[in-house]
Enzyme design. Structure first.
Site, PDB file in Angstrom:
ATOM      1  N   TYR A  63       0.776  -1.155  -0.136  1.00 21.78           N
ATOM      2  CA  TYR A  63       0.119  -0.130  -0.096  1.00 21.78           C
ATOM      3  C   TYR A  63       1.011   1.404   0.106  1.00 21.78           C
ATOM      4  O   TYR A  63       1.795   1.326   0.765  1.00 21.78           O
ATOM      5  CB  TYR A  63      -0.899  -0.201   1.405  1.00 21.78           C
ATOM      6  CG  TYR A  63      -1.752   0.978   1.413  1.00 21.78           C
ATOM      7  CD1 TYR A  63      -2.961   1.413   0.580  1.00 21.78           C
ATOM      8  CD2 TYR A  63      -1.786   1.592   2.619  1.00 21.78           C
ATOM      9  CE1 TYR A  63      -3.788   2.245   1.022  1.00 21.78           C
ATOM     10  CE2 TYR A  63      -2.710   2.723   2.834  1.00 21.78           C
ATOM     11  CZ  TYR A  63      -3.706   3.120   2.127  1.00 21.78           C
ATOM     12  OH  TYR A  63      -4.624   3.992   2.299  1.00 21.78           O
TER      13      TYR A  63
ATOM     14  N   ASP B 256       0.018  -6.657   6.075  1.00 22.44           N
ATOM     15  CA  ASP B 256      -1.088  -5.871   6.153  1.00 22.44           C
ATOM     16  C   ASP B 256      -2.055  -6.814   5.356  1.00 22.44           C
ATOM     17  O   ASP B 256      -1.985  -7.339   4.232  1.00 22.44           O
ATOM     18  CB  ASP B 256      -0.947  -4.839   5.003  1.00 22.44           C
ATOM     19  CG  ASP B 256      -1.929  -3.855   4.853  1.00 22.44           C
ATOM     20  OD1 ASP B 256      -3.204  -4.337   4.964  1.00 22.44           O
ATOM     21  OD2 ASP B 256      -2.087  -2.733   4.460  1.00 22.44           O
TER      22      ASP B 256
ATOM     23  N   LYS C 100     -12.209  -0.509   6.074  1.00 21.34           N
ATOM     24  CA  LYS C 100     -12.677  -1.257   5.238  1.00 21.34           C
ATOM     25  C   LYS C 100     -13.674  -2.237   5.445  1.00 21.34           C
ATOM     26  O   LYS C 100     -14.851  -1.899   5.934  1.00 21.34           O
ATOM     27  CB  LYS C 100     -11.311  -2.126   4.253  1.00 21.34           C
ATOM     28  CG  LYS C 100     -10.305  -1.044   4.215  1.00 21.34           C
ATOM     29  CD  LYS C 100     -10.535   0.182   3.087  1.00 21.34           C
ATOM     30  CE  LYS C 100      -9.273   1.355   3.289  1.00 21.34           C
ATOM     31  NZ  LYS C 100      -8.000   0.593   2.998  1.00 21.34           N
TER      32      LYS C 100
HETATM   33  C1  LIG Z   1      -6.956   1.636   3.198  1.00 18.72           C
HETATM   34  C2  LIG Z   1      -5.728   0.849   3.510  1.00 18.72           C
HETATM   35  C3  LIG Z   1      -4.915   1.030   4.514  1.00 18.72           C
HETATM   36  C4  LIG Z   1      -4.910   2.284   5.362  1.00 18.72           C
HETATM   37  O1  LIG Z   1      -6.231   2.318   6.220  1.00 18.72           O
HETATM   38  P1  LIG Z   1      -6.698   3.452   6.515  1.00 18.72           P
HETATM   39  O2  LIG Z   1      -7.865   3.196   7.722  1.00 18.72           O
HETATM   40  O3  LIG Z   1      -7.250   4.208   5.315  1.00 18.72           O
HETATM   41  O4  LIG Z   1      -5.759   4.308   7.256  1.00 18.72           O
HETATM   42  C5  LIG Z   1      -3.843   0.206   4.857  1.00 18.72           C
HETATM   43  N1  LIG Z   1      -3.651  -1.027   3.742  1.00 18.72           N
HETATM   44  C6  LIG Z   1      -4.562  -1.253   2.959  1.00 18.72           C
HETATM   45  C7  LIG Z   1      -4.012  -2.299   2.085  1.00 18.72           C
HETATM   46  C8  LIG Z   1      -5.489  -0.517   2.634  1.00 18.72           C
HETATM   47  O5  LIG Z   1      -6.340  -0.484   1.466  1.00 18.72           O
END
Ligand SMILES: *Cc1c(COP(=O)(O)O)cnc(C)c1O
Length: 404
Positions: free
Chosen positions: A117, A189, A214
């Site tokens: 990311y 992640d 998400k």
């Molecule tokens: C959106 C996202 C993040 C960051 O999250 P936020 O809550 O927007 O700070 C981290 N990793 C991935 C893969 C993402 O899509």
């Protein structure tokens, strides 16, 4: 509720039961919103005892949370196989920072997956670099090149699978085994699959982070992140988070917990809808390539099927066009897809993407090494609308490409 440990239940049962301790919910279904900075003590002796313990789930002061946040953190731990505890952060990016700052010290070296990311990449090249931490990007699909990176000492490896934008699934057990042999900590992640789709700690990772904005939130109305780990790293994560003063609001924690209750069924629906749409897109003449590990003919599908128990509604596709404006025109022509960042909400989104701008070692499907041109691409987050309506909308938008 029965006394059964939610960890032993199937996914949909786990997310509906996790974290709902009677002492936190009282007689109602959900943990209420405890708005609190000050926690009051009966006596001075009670205050002293609370200050000393720093245990999970103990009243002390608002920065350490209250039952609303404890219940959500415990729920996330219970749905994460192998986790001892979970720390909540005010955003996914804050969770990435919290996890990396827990593990890394000045002089350490971090290896980061090249399809991570973008804000994770910026953290390595910005904040961490300023703190005297070295970084190196690696192609997660090239095992010999990855092993060669350990010629110099490595403290931590940052993974993301599937990778952002281009969706390559990597061999997490193999990569983390190499990291472990070399004394490095593996972090991942896991926002795409969530703990329901990929048990990261059981596949070799030491720390797993998610953006709760998400799938867990699921309704595009909150920002939050989490990091979960076994006991040793959980303690370290919690300490760093307390030192940094990280706290999430009880209102947001209650919203995230509400989202969590329907996450299993939302993911099931959006993955099957996304798979059908990906299959349909792959047959369209305007589409050069679909990047979705759930597709049986995706080059990484076998690995995905081996390690993952679920997917989600997020995938990308490359257009059969050399016009860099084509992806923007396509999303403008869509009626049912919003144009915006984030994903994992109940509503579908479309976003033009330019992955070749964010790669150091990997060839990007939008800029193949052997080709000079750049191919426009689009990332879709498939929500809970009827799949046929979404396909019809994509069909009419793709048809406008032919007449441009
Ligand atoms: C959106 C996202 C993040 C960051 O999250 P936020 O809550 O927007 O700070 C981290 N990793 C991935 C893969 C993402 O899509």
């Amino acid at each position: 509720m029965s006394g059964k440990d939610p960890k032993e239940m199937r996914a949909a049962t786990r997310v509906t039961n996790a974290g709902r301790r009677k002492e936190w919910t009282g007689p109602v279904v959900n943990a209420p919103v405890w708005r609190a900075s000050t926690h009051l003590y009966e006596t001075e002796a009670d205050r002293k005892a609370a200050g000393k313990s720093n245990a999970d789930g103990g009243f002390f002061y608002g920065r350490r949370g209250a039952p609303t946040q404890w219940s959500l953190a415990e729920a996330l731990t219970q749905i994460e196989p192998g986790a001892h505890g979970t720390v909540l952060y005010p955003s996914g990016v804050a969770a990435i920072a919290g996890a990396l700052l827990t593990v890394l010290r000045p002089g350490d070296r971090l290896l980061m997956s090249d399809n991570a990311y973008d804000p994770s990449r910026s953290m390595a090249t910005g904040l961490l670099k300023r703190l005297g931490i070295e970084y190196d990007f690696f192609d997660p699909l090239d095992m010999p090149a990855f092993e060669a990176k350990f010629d110099a000492p490595v403290k931590a490896v940052w993974l993301e699978s599937p990778g952002s934008l281009t969706m390559e699934v990597c061999d997490v057990p193999a990569l983390t085994a190499i990291a472990r042999q070399n004394g490095a900590v593996s972090l991942i992640d896991n926002t795409w699959a969530s703990s329901l789709g990929f048990a990261a700690l059981e596949h070799g990772c030491d720390i797993v982070m998610m953006s709760l904005s998400k799938h867990v939130g699921g309704h595009s109305d909150l920002m939050m992140g989490s990091a979960s780990a076994g006991e040793r790293w959980y303690r370290a994560l919690r300490r760093t988070s307390q030192e940094l003063g990280q706290v999430v609001s009880p209102d947001d924690a209650a919203l995230a917990a509400r989202g969590l209750r329907t996450m299993a069924i939302r993911l099931k629906q959006s993955s099957s809808s996304a798979l059908r749409i990906a299959q349909w897109l792959a047959e369209q003449p305007q589409v050069a390539q679909v990047m979705c590990p759930m597709l049986p003919n995706d080059p990484r599908h076998e690995l995905w099927a081996r390690d993952f128990t679920g997917g989600c509604g997020l995938f990308s596709f490359v257009l059969n066009s050399s016009d860099p404006e084509a992806s923007g025109a396509l999303v403008d022509a869509l009626n049912l897809f919003g144009i915006g960042y984030s994903w994992g909400g109940y509503e579908s989104l479309a976003l033009p993407i330019f992955p070749h701008d964010h790669r150091a070692t990997m060839a990007s499907p939008t800029k193949p090494a052997e080709e000079a041109g750049i191919r426009p691409a689009v990332r879709l987050s498939i929500g809970l609308e009827d799949t046929d309506d979404l396909i019809e909308d994509l069909a009419q938008a793709l048809a406008t490409m032919d007449t441009q």
